[in-house]
Structure formats: C-alpha cells, structure tokens
Design a protein around this motif. Structure first.
Motif, PDB file in Angstrom:
ATOM      1  N   UNK A 287      65.668  95.257  -3.129  1.00 34.00           N
ATOM      2  CA  UNK A 287      65.119  95.150  -4.472  1.00 34.00           C
ATOM      3  C   UNK A 287      65.041  93.698  -4.885  1.00 34.00           C
ATOM      4  N   UNK A 288      64.505  93.469  -6.051  1.00 37.44           N
ATOM      5  CA  UNK A 288      64.355  92.116  -6.559  1.00 37.44           C
ATOM      6  C   UNK A 288      65.713  91.525  -6.942  1.00 37.44           C
ATOM      7  N   UNK A 289      65.857  90.191  -6.918  1.00 38.48           N
ATOM      8  CA  UNK A 289      67.109  89.570  -7.348  1.00 38.48           C
ATOM      9  C   UNK A 289      67.491  90.053  -8.742  1.00 38.48           C
ATOM     10  N   UNK A 290      68.792  90.257  -8.922  1.00 31.21           N
ATOM     11  CA  UNK A 290      69.273  90.801 -10.188  1.00 31.21           C
ATOM     12  C   UNK A 290      69.620  92.271 -10.079  1.00 31.21           C
ATOM     13  N   UNK A 291      68.920  92.974  -9.193  1.00 31.72           N
ATOM     14  CA  UNK A 291      69.243  94.386  -8.953  1.00 31.72           C
ATOM     15  C   UNK A 291      69.423  94.672  -7.469  1.00 31.72           C
ATOM     16  N   UNK A 292      68.652  94.002  -6.622  1.00 29.99           N
ATOM     17  CA  UNK A 292      68.694  94.270  -5.191  1.00 29.99           C
ATOM     18  C   UNK A 292      69.878  93.614  -4.507  1.00 29.99           C
ATOM     19  N   UNK A 293      70.233  94.176  -3.350  1.00 28.79           N
ATOM     20  CA  UNK A 293      71.282  93.607  -2.514  1.00 28.79           C
ATOM     21  C   UNK A 293      70.703  93.275  -1.147  1.00 28.79           C
ATOM     22  N   UNK A 294      71.383  92.375  -0.437  1.00 23.44           N
ATOM     23  CA  UNK A 294      71.051  92.130   0.952  1.00 23.44           C
ATOM     24  C   UNK A 294      71.293  93.408   1.757  1.00 23.44           C
ATOM     25  N   UNK A 295      70.408  93.669   2.703  1.00 23.36           N
ATOM     26  CA  UNK A 295      70.577  94.825   3.591  1.00 23.36           C
ATOM     27  C   UNK A 295      71.551  94.407   4.679  1.00 23.36           C
ATOM     28  N   UNK A 296      72.840  94.516   4.373  1.00 18.25           N
ATOM     29  CA  UNK A 296      73.888  93.973   5.233  1.00 18.25           C
ATOM     30  C   UNK A 296      74.122  94.811   6.477  1.00 18.25           C
ATOM     31  N   UNK A 297      73.502  95.984   6.560  1.00 16.80           N
ATOM     32  CA  UNK A 297      73.648  96.812   7.747  1.00 16.80           C
ATOM     33  C   UNK A 297      72.635  96.530   8.825  1.00 16.80           C
ATOM     34  N   UNK A 298      71.503  95.887   8.462  1.00 13.01           N
ATOM     35  CA  UNK A 298      70.460  95.701   9.478  1.00 13.01           C
ATOM     36  C   UNK A 298      69.385  94.710   9.075  1.00 13.01           C
ATOM     37  N   UNK A 299      69.610  93.850   8.105  1.00  9.75           N
ATOM     38  CA  UNK A 299      68.509  93.083   7.548  1.00  9.75           C
ATOM     39  C   UNK A 299      68.532  91.590   7.744  1.00  9.75           C
ATOM     40  N   UNK A 300      69.370  91.064   8.652  1.00 17.47           N
ATOM     41  CA  UNK A 300      69.443  89.613   8.828  1.00 17.47           C
ATOM     42  C   UNK A 300      68.366  89.143   9.800  1.00 17.47           C
ATOM     43  N   UNK A 301      67.847  87.933   9.570  1.00 12.97           N
ATOM     44  CA  UNK A 301      66.800  87.339  10.397  1.00 12.97           C
ATOM     45  C   UNK A 301      67.173  85.899  10.725  1.00 12.97           C
ATOM     46  N   UNK A 302      66.938  85.495  11.983  1.00 14.37           N
ATOM     47  CA  UNK A 302      67.252  84.127  12.398  1.00 14.37           C
ATOM     48  C   UNK A 302      66.464  83.781  13.650  1.00 14.37           C
ATOM     49  N   UNK A 303      66.562  82.525  14.056  1.00 14.40           N
ATOM     50  CA  UNK A 303      65.893  82.081  15.278  1.00 14.40           C
ATOM     51  C   UNK A 303      66.697  82.497  16.511  1.00 14.40           C
ATOM     52  N   UNK A 304      66.033  82.453  17.642  1.00 17.71           N
ATOM     53  CA  UNK A 304      66.669  82.795  18.905  1.00 17.71           C
ATOM     54  C   UNK A 304      67.891  81.916  19.162  1.00 17.71           C
ATOM     55  N   UNK A 305      67.746  80.612  18.966  1.00 16.22           N
ATOM     56  CA  UNK A 305      68.856  79.703  19.249  1.00 16.22           C
ATOM     57  C   UNK A 305      70.038  79.944  18.324  1.00 16.22           C
ATOM     58  N   UNK A 306      69.771  80.253  17.058  1.00 18.68           N
ATOM     59  CA  UNK A 306      70.888  80.479  16.146  1.00 18.68           C
ATOM     60  C   UNK A 306      71.615  81.786  16.463  1.00 18.68           C
ATOM     61  N   UNK A 307      70.899  82.790  16.931  1.00 17.70           N
ATOM     62  CA  UNK A 307      71.595  83.977  17.435  1.00 17.70           C
ATOM     63  C   UNK A 307      72.456  83.605  18.645  1.00 17.70           C
ATOM     64  N   UNK A 308      71.936  82.709  19.488  1.00 20.43           N
ATOM     65  CA  UNK A 308      72.712  82.273  20.651  1.00 20.43           C
ATOM     66  C   UNK A 308      73.968  81.521  20.223  1.00 20.43           C
ATOM     67  N   UNK A 309      73.888  80.772  19.146  1.00 20.10           N
ATOM     68  CA  UNK A 309      75.070  80.072  18.647  1.00 20.10           C
ATOM     69  C   UNK A 309      76.151  81.062  18.237  1.00 20.10           C
ATOM     70  N   UNK A 310      75.756  82.186  17.646  1.00 18.69           N
ATOM     71  CA  UNK A 310      76.741  83.214  17.302  1.00 18.69           C
ATOM     72  C   UNK A 310      77.417  83.715  18.579  1.00 18.69           C
ATOM     73  N   UNK A 311      76.622  84.001  19.606  1.00 17.51           N
ATOM     74  CA  UNK A 311      77.188  84.483  20.859  1.00 17.51           C
ATOM     75  C   UNK A 311      78.121  83.483  21.499  1.00 17.51           C
ATOM     76  N   UNK A 312      77.731  82.219  21.520  1.00 16.83           N
ATOM     77  CA  UNK A 312      78.586  81.196  22.129  1.00 16.83           C
ATOM     78  C   UNK A 312      79.854  81.000  21.310  1.00 16.83           C
TER      79      UNK A 312
END
Length: 415
Positions: A287-312
């Motif tokens: 939803x819009x800011x003020x009412x909506x929440x981040x979709x913390x179960x499946x909604x994150x987006x990032x670059x390939x390298x930054x996902x790799x940083x999480x793994x490392x």
C-alpha cells in the motif's frame, strides 16, 4: 474537391457509427479481482501484477518491480565492500537425468537471468543475460525471508527482542486471542507456528493465501500481515513444519514494532550500510506510505552482486566490509536445522532452519525464492552462488537440475 468531400463524409460517418457503439474498457479485470473492496490501483497495473509470474514475461517483470509497485528504498552509503575477482571459465560438467551438461547448457536449461559464483571470497564468474546487467535489481521473492531472519538477529542482539522464546503477542498485542497467541518467535522463525494458513496459490479457486495475495499485493486494499490477527490455530505450536509467508510477514511486523521505524530503514541501518552494499535495494509495499508495509516475506529487490555480498557475509560468519555485521552466533543459530533435510525429497533435498533452507546434512544452506532465486552457501568448499531465474510457474524440473548444478559447482576447483 470531390475526393476531399468523400473523405470528410466517410470520416463523419465513421465517427457517428463509433459514437453509437457502447463504450468498451481497454482492459477488464478478471472476475476474482473484482471481488471485495474496490481498489484505487489502475486496472492495467492490477492486471500486470496479476500476471507478473507468467513464464512468457517474468524474465522482465522479475527485474521491474519498481515499475509495478509502490516501493520503499533501502539506501546504501559509503564505499562498497570490494569483492575481489579471479575470473575463470566454468569449465565443469554436471549430471542430470542420466546425461552430462555444461555450465552453458545450464544457463539455458534453467531459465537463468543472472549467475554469480564466488570461491573463497573471490568472484570467479559473473554472467548477465536477457538484457540484464550489473545495475538490474532483481526480485528476491522468498529469499527475503532469510534477510528478515538477519534483522531479527540484529534486534535480538540490540535487546529490542529479549528472547526468541518470547510469545509473539508480547510484542504484538494485536495478536492476542488468535492463532498466534502463545506462539514463540523461535517457532515462527522455524515455520512451526501451527497457524492455519495454507501456502497455496490456486488463483482459479483461491483460498486464504491467494485471497490475501490479491487483496494486499494486487489491489492494495489490505495489509498482508493483518490476516494474522484473525488466523486460527491448526496445530500445536512447534509440532509441525508448515511453510507460510504469513509467518515471515509477522516477523516483519515485529521488526517494525521493536525498531520504531520501517523495515526498510532498519534493513539499511543494520544490514545494507554496514555490509557495504554497492547499490540501493528496495522493498515492494502492500500500500501507499502511511498505510502500507514492506512485503517482508517476499518483496526485497537488489543487484546480483549485493545478493552475493549477503552470501559471502554468511559464509564469513557475519563479517563483511571489515566489520561484524551479523552476530556470528546468530549465523550459526539461524542456519542450524530445525527440520532435517530429506534426501529423498523430489527436486532439491531440503530441510529448514530459521528462514533458511538446509540442503544437506553437511552444512550447505540457501535462501530460496519463488521460481528459481538462490543465495547458496557451502561452507565446506567456501562456495557462494547467486542464481536469478525465471522458472515457469509450477515447473519443478529446473529446481532439481539446479540442485545438481550446485553440487557440481561446489566440488569444482577453478583453474
């Protein structure tokens, strides 16, 4: 003059005929999207969200979520964590279905948008396909659950959460009296809440999960986590493993409550900035800011390298960019099996830890996302693999083949 008069007459006649026809909308919502409260989301956008998983377009939609949803930025800051390189050809083969295939075969056969392989802290291969590149930000889908687990570990270390054996309703009193009351944070992390919420997305015959997806993510007329207020109990808490995105949405709500800020802001403060992410990430919102929440179960987006940083970072026991970002004991605790890996399971043998999948009994684990998203970590061979995919919905063969590839890449030694 005669030709011009004929043209004008035809034009006027055509205009009158068109005016006589009933107005037809450019697009019509599927019947299931017309149920319930009306949405302010444009019809075309609702339909695009409805179809974003489709196999003929998901190679594009899976890296275009900021065009489909309201988003909240997870900002990077400062110099990025430099990942050294030792580029090498993926010159190994893997076996699947009685045949051997090359790594190049794998890319085509398993719908790969991007692939990054690290060995002992160095990038040895980084591949982008289908017009993606190092700036593309890909949807993690349920790999987001593993990020949410990291945030719970941070909140625990800070004392914002006193113990993961606390009743979740102690922190979220809105859940008192329902199926989540009496369930511990640990049990939710382990997908053992016992709450009645079947993770089934049969949109032709929608159940509670599919209807929640429609209301929260397609139409933005409800908050995804709010179903937890009225959810019933199906099993005794802790007794049965049952994977459900609602559990992780409750953890996101917990993080929001104990941190006093948004999930995105807490992600930036505790993970993205100290880890040394190279680019901004973002969450899609329900939803819009003020009412909506981040979709913390499946909604994150990032670059390939930054996902790799999480793994490392996970491979290095929570250290990244020269600092301890995630406590080492949380890395160990959150990846220790609570549900052992089933070697006889179809596709990829998997058990479960705390929002991480356990791939074998020798220490390999992974963040896994819908339709082929992987952050794979194998401490034995010090291998990290990030695979971004666009599997066709319901097709399990690429999952089984990816399992074979991951085993082969772990065993491989670059020349």
């Amino acid at each position: 003059m005669h030709k011009r008069t004929g043209f004008l007459s035809s034009f006027v006649l055509g205009t009158l005929c068109a005016a006589a026809q009933p107005a037809v909308a450019q697009q019509m919502l599927p019947p299931v999207l017309t149920e319930g409260p009306p949405s302010t989301v444009p019809v075309a956008v609702q339909i695009a969200r409805w179809r974003m998983l489709d196999g003929d377009i998901n190679a594009l939609t899976f890296r275009s979520m900021d065009r489909l949803f309201t988003t909240r930025t997870v900002a990077h800051a400062g110099a990025p964590w430099r990942l050294p390189r030792a580029d090498a050809a993926l010159d190994f083969t893997y076996g699947f279905g009685g045949k051997n295939y090359t790594a190049q075969d794998f890319l085509d056969r398993t719908y790969t948008n991007a692939l990054l392989v690290m060995k002992d802290g160095k990038i040895v291969s980084e591949i982008y396909r289908n017009n993606s590149d190092e700036n593309s930000r890909f949807i993690a889908w349920s790999m987001t659950k593993s990020i949410t687990s990291l945030l719970v570990g941070c909140a625990l270390t800070e004392g914002r959460i006193k113990s993961i054996d606390d009743n979740i309703a102690t922190y979220l009193p809105e859940l008192k009296g329902g199926g989540y009351d009496g369930v511990t944070i640990r049990q939710i992390l382990q997908m053992r809440s016992g709450v009645d919420y079947e993770e089934r997305y049969d949109f032709a015959n929608p159940g509670v999960a599919a209807r929640n997806h429609i209301a929260a993510l397609v139409k933005n007329v409800a908050r995804f986590a709010d179903v937890a207020r009225t959810a019933k109990r199906l099993h005794k808490p802790g007794s049965v493993f049952q994977y459900k995105t609602l559990d992780t949405a409750v953890l996101g709500w917990l993080i929001e409550r104990v941190s006093g800020t948004s999930v995105a802001a807490y992600t930036a403060q505790k993970l993205w900035e100290p880890m040394g992410a190279e680019q901004d990430g973002f969450y899609i919102m329900d939803g819009q800011p003020g009412v909506g929440r981040e979709f913390s179960g499946a909604g994150f987006n990032a670059t390939l390298r930054d996902f790799a940083r999480i793994g490392q970072m996970m491979l290095d026991n929570g250290r990244a960019n020269g600092r301890q970002v995630i406590p080492a004991d949380w890395v160990r605790t959150s990846t220790a099996p609570s549900t052992p890996a089933d070697a006889n399971a179809p596709g990829m043998p998997t058990g479960y830890a705390m929002q991480w999948w356990v791939l074998d009994d020798k220490g390999a684990y992974s963040a896994l996302g819908l339709q082929g998203q992987y952050i794979y970590v194998d401490p034995r061979s010090r291998t990290v693999v990030v695979k971004i995919s666009y599997f066709p919905p319901g097709d399990e063969k690429p999952t089984a083949e990816t399992a074979a590839f991951l085993q082969a890449v772990s065993a491989w030694s670059p020349k």
